[in-house]
Design a protein around this motif. Structure first.
Motif, PDB file in Angstrom:
ATOM      1  N   LEU A 162       1.530   7.050  -6.595  1.00  8.11           N
ATOM      2  CA  LEU A 162       0.479   8.029  -6.876  1.00  8.11           C
ATOM      3  C   LEU A 162       0.860   9.445  -6.426  1.00  8.11           C
ATOM      4  O   LEU A 162       0.054  10.370  -6.572  1.00  8.11           O
ATOM      5  CB  LEU A 162      -0.822   7.595  -6.193  1.00  8.11           C
ATOM      6  N   VAL A 201       0.839  -1.202   0.000  1.00  9.58           N
ATOM      7  CA  VAL A 201       0.000   0.000   0.000  1.00  9.58           C
ATOM      8  C   VAL A 201       0.870   1.248   0.000  1.00  9.58           C
ATOM      9  O   VAL A 201       0.616   2.205  -0.737  1.00  9.58           O
ATOM     10  CB  VAL A 201      -0.960  -0.016   1.214  1.00  9.58           C
ATOM     11  N   ALA A 204       4.151  11.993   1.403  1.00  3.87           N
ATOM     12  CA  ALA A 204       4.131  12.280   2.840  1.00  3.87           C
ATOM     13  C   ALA A 204       3.930  11.011   3.663  1.00  3.87           C
ATOM     14  O   ALA A 204       4.187  11.007   4.863  1.00  3.87           O
ATOM     15  CB  ALA A 204       3.036  13.298   3.161  1.00  3.87           C
ATOM     16  N   VAL A 205       3.462   9.959   3.001  1.00  2.00           N
ATOM     17  CA  VAL A 205       3.193   8.707   3.725  1.00  2.00           C
ATOM     18  C   VAL A 205       4.501   7.941   3.887  1.00  2.00           C
ATOM     19  O   VAL A 205       5.028   7.367   2.936  1.00  2.00           O
ATOM     20  CB  VAL A 205       2.147   7.854   2.975  1.00  2.00           C
ATOM     21  N   GLN A 206       5.040   7.942   5.099  1.00  2.00           N
ATOM     22  CA  GLN A 206       6.324   7.281   5.357  1.00  2.00           C
ATOM     23  C   GLN A 206       6.149   5.777   5.500  1.00  2.00           C
ATOM     24  O   GLN A 206       7.022   5.010   5.091  1.00  2.00           O
ATOM     25  CB  GLN A 206       6.933   7.829   6.656  1.00  2.00           C
ATOM     26  N   SER A 231       4.674  12.415   7.382  1.00  2.00           N
ATOM     27  CA  SER A 231       5.662  13.386   7.841  1.00  2.00           C
ATOM     28  C   SER A 231       5.811  14.488   6.800  1.00  2.00           C
ATOM     29  O   SER A 231       5.505  14.301   5.625  1.00  2.00           O
ATOM     30  CB  SER A 231       7.009  12.710   8.095  1.00  2.00           C
ATOM     31  N   LEU A 265       0.948   4.173  -2.803  1.00  2.00           N
ATOM     32  CA  LEU A 265       0.701   5.587  -2.492  1.00  2.00           C
ATOM     33  C   LEU A 265       1.852   6.460  -3.002  1.00  2.00           C
ATOM     34  O   LEU A 265       1.632   7.563  -3.502  1.00  2.00           O
ATOM     35  CB  LEU A 265       0.493   5.770  -0.984  1.00  2.00           C
ATOM     36  N   ASP A 320       1.831   6.516   8.676  1.00  2.00           N
ATOM     37  CA  ASP A 320       2.810   7.386   9.312  1.00  2.00           C
ATOM     38  C   ASP A 320       3.087   8.524   8.327  1.00  2.00           C
ATOM     39  O   ASP A 320       3.615   8.286   7.242  1.00  2.00           O
ATOM     40  CB  ASP A 320       4.078   6.569   9.592  1.00  2.00           C
ATOM     41  N   TYR A 371       1.768  10.373  -3.243  1.00  2.00           N
ATOM     42  CA  TYR A 371       1.544  10.684  -1.820  1.00  2.00           C
ATOM     43  C   TYR A 371       2.826  10.409  -1.025  1.00  2.00           C
ATOM     44  O   TYR A 371       2.912   9.461  -0.252  1.00  2.00           O
ATOM     45  CB  TYR A 371       0.370   9.863  -1.277  1.00  2.00           C
TER      46      TYR A 371
END
Lengths: 81, 81
Positions: free
Chosen positions: A28, A21, A32-34, B47, A25, B45, A30
């Protein structure tokens, strides 16, 4: 009475679904999703028992049936009386 | 910042996994469990973004990527800053 039980892998266990997932992301945009961890949620509808009985029953059901305690952990809460 | 997204079938959609869990619980003697609905939980998560940006981003990710809005619904919350 409704209860919610969240079951997810222990932090020390790899979570390939969550990684997939996260990679999707990133693809796409995104960024910021760590990290993503994926788990299961069970919403139980309980009746005919007291809140005290539910508070004893829910962790028993979660630990014995819903979660595999070798690799998973759970949290639970009662949503409404 | 951590966010939790719960994805489950809409109430009008049959949930065979949840029914199987309920039947298993009845077999084990947990008759107080009237119904079980099973869903997915994603813990993200995040950031490098503000809380306001997260509050915009999380429902976008949930609605576009994590949930199939034809048959599923989602709820989300920010767990910590």
């Amino acid at each position: 009475m409704k209860a919610r039980i969240l079951v997810s892998f222990k932090d020390s266990v790899l979570d390939p679904q969550g990684q997939t997932v996260r990679n999707a992301l990133h693809t796409l945009g995104y960024d910021a999703v760590q990290d993503v961890r994926q788990g299961k949620v069970f919403e139980l509808d309980l009746s005919g028992i007291s809140k005290a009985e539910a508070e004893r029953l829910i962790p028993e059901i979660a630990g014995k049936v819903l979660a595999n305690m070798v690799i998973e952990k759970y949290t639970w809460q009662i949503l409404e009386d």
